[in-house]
Write a protein that holds these residues in place. Sequence first.
Motif, PDB file in Angstrom:
ATOM      1  N   TYR A  60       0.855  -1.183   0.000  1.00 46.74           N
ATOM      2  CA  TYR A  60       0.000   0.000   0.000  1.00 46.74           C
ATOM      3  C   TYR A  60       0.890   1.231   0.000  1.00 46.74           C
ATOM      4  O   TYR A  60       1.802   1.337   0.820  1.00 46.74           O
ATOM      5  N   THR A  62       2.139  -3.439   7.957  1.00 44.37           N
ATOM      6  CA  THR A  62       0.747  -2.957   7.880  1.00 44.37           C
ATOM      7  C   THR A  62       0.343  -2.099   9.068  1.00 44.37           C
ATOM      8  O   THR A  62      -0.736  -1.545   9.092  1.00 44.37           O
ATOM      9  N   ASP A  63       1.185  -2.015  10.092  1.00 47.70           N
ATOM     10  CA  ASP A  63       0.787  -1.284  11.294  1.00 47.70           C
ATOM     11  C   ASP A  63       0.867   0.220  11.127  1.00 47.70           C
ATOM     12  O   ASP A  63       0.024   0.953  11.629  1.00 47.70           O
ATOM     13  N   LYS A  64       1.908   0.680  10.453  1.00 49.97           N
ATOM     14  CA  LYS A  64       2.143   2.112  10.381  1.00 49.97           C
ATOM     15  C   LYS A  64       2.878   2.434   9.098  1.00 49.97           C
ATOM     16  O   LYS A  64       3.300   1.548   8.362  1.00 49.97           O
ATOM     17  N   LEU A  65       3.004   3.744   8.843  1.00 48.06           N
ATOM     18  CA  LEU A  65       3.653   4.213   7.623  1.00 48.06           C
ATOM     19  C   LEU A  65       5.000   4.854   7.932  1.00 48.06           C
ATOM     20  O   LEU A  65       5.164   5.506   8.964  1.00 48.06           O
ATOM     21  N   ILE A  66       5.934   4.662   7.020  1.00 47.54           N
ATOM     22  CA  ILE A  66       7.194   5.392   7.060  1.00 47.54           C
ATOM     23  C   ILE A  66       7.184   6.336   5.866  1.00 47.54           C
ATOM     24  O   ILE A  66       6.755   5.965   4.767  1.00 47.54           O
ATOM     25  N   PHE A  67       7.637   7.567   6.094  1.00 47.03           N
ATOM     26  CA  PHE A  67       7.517   8.614   5.092  1.00 47.03           C
ATOM     27  C   PHE A  67       8.860   8.935   4.445  1.00 47.03           C
ATOM     28  O   PHE A  67       9.916   8.820   5.068  1.00 47.03           O
ATOM     29  N   PRO A  85       4.236   1.129   4.024  1.00 43.91           N
ATOM     30  CA  PRO A  85       3.896   0.563   5.335  1.00 43.91           C
ATOM     31  C   PRO A  85       5.032  -0.273   5.924  1.00 43.91           C
ATOM     32  O   PRO A  85       5.860  -0.817   5.212  1.00 43.91           O
TER      33      PRO A  85
END
Lengths: 115, 111
Positions: B32, B96-101, B93
């Motif tokens: 995603y 799936t827990d969080k996003l890295i930018f 992601p």
Amino acid sequence: DTGVSQDPRHKITKRGQNVTFRCDPISEHNRLYWYRQTLGQGPEFLTYFQNEAQLEKSRLLSDRFSAERPKGSFSTLEIQRTEQGDSAMYLCASSFGAGGNYGYTFGSGTRLTVV
Amino acid sequence: GENVEQHPSTLSVQEGDSAVIKCTYSDSASNYFPWYKQELGKGPQLIIDIRSNVGEKKDQRIAVTLNKTAKHFSLHITETQPEDSAVYFCAAPINTDKLIFGTGTRLQVFP
């Protein structure tokens, strides 16, 4: 729904003081995230909650930082004994389900300046 | 760990031209990929996202392409307008827990 709300928008504090920020997520969202953003950088993950449970904390989150989400609704982020290096934008975000699958809705952030 | 690289860091275009921002990610399990736009004094706003089962997605003047083999994805803005001026962030992601930018791209559209 008014989206994710953060309060205050700006905070100026003297080094060594404690500060607390509040985040009100979108009401249907069960996950709540805190990020920190410094000038010219992307948001850096600090911690996240699923309902009232704090599931993960980044190594960036020193012992001076604590976050709570007591009833699974709003959250607070407290910084104790602030340092100049804490100056940043603190962003809160929420998601319905795993943020890594569905993305986040961010608030407008709290800009902290430590003098 | 998971890493997201974004370039260019700044991009200046003439109004009406196209703009392309590219990101690479390291975790082959990622599926995603959202893009966020951040205007001055505001939080990032989701503008478009893509899942790994498609190669391209369009929404009016904005499109995102994904190459899973090469592990990179791109944001395309056509017919740029001054109101497109902002900082754009890609993200991927972690578990799936969080996003890295990514580190962001400052886009300036000159009239």
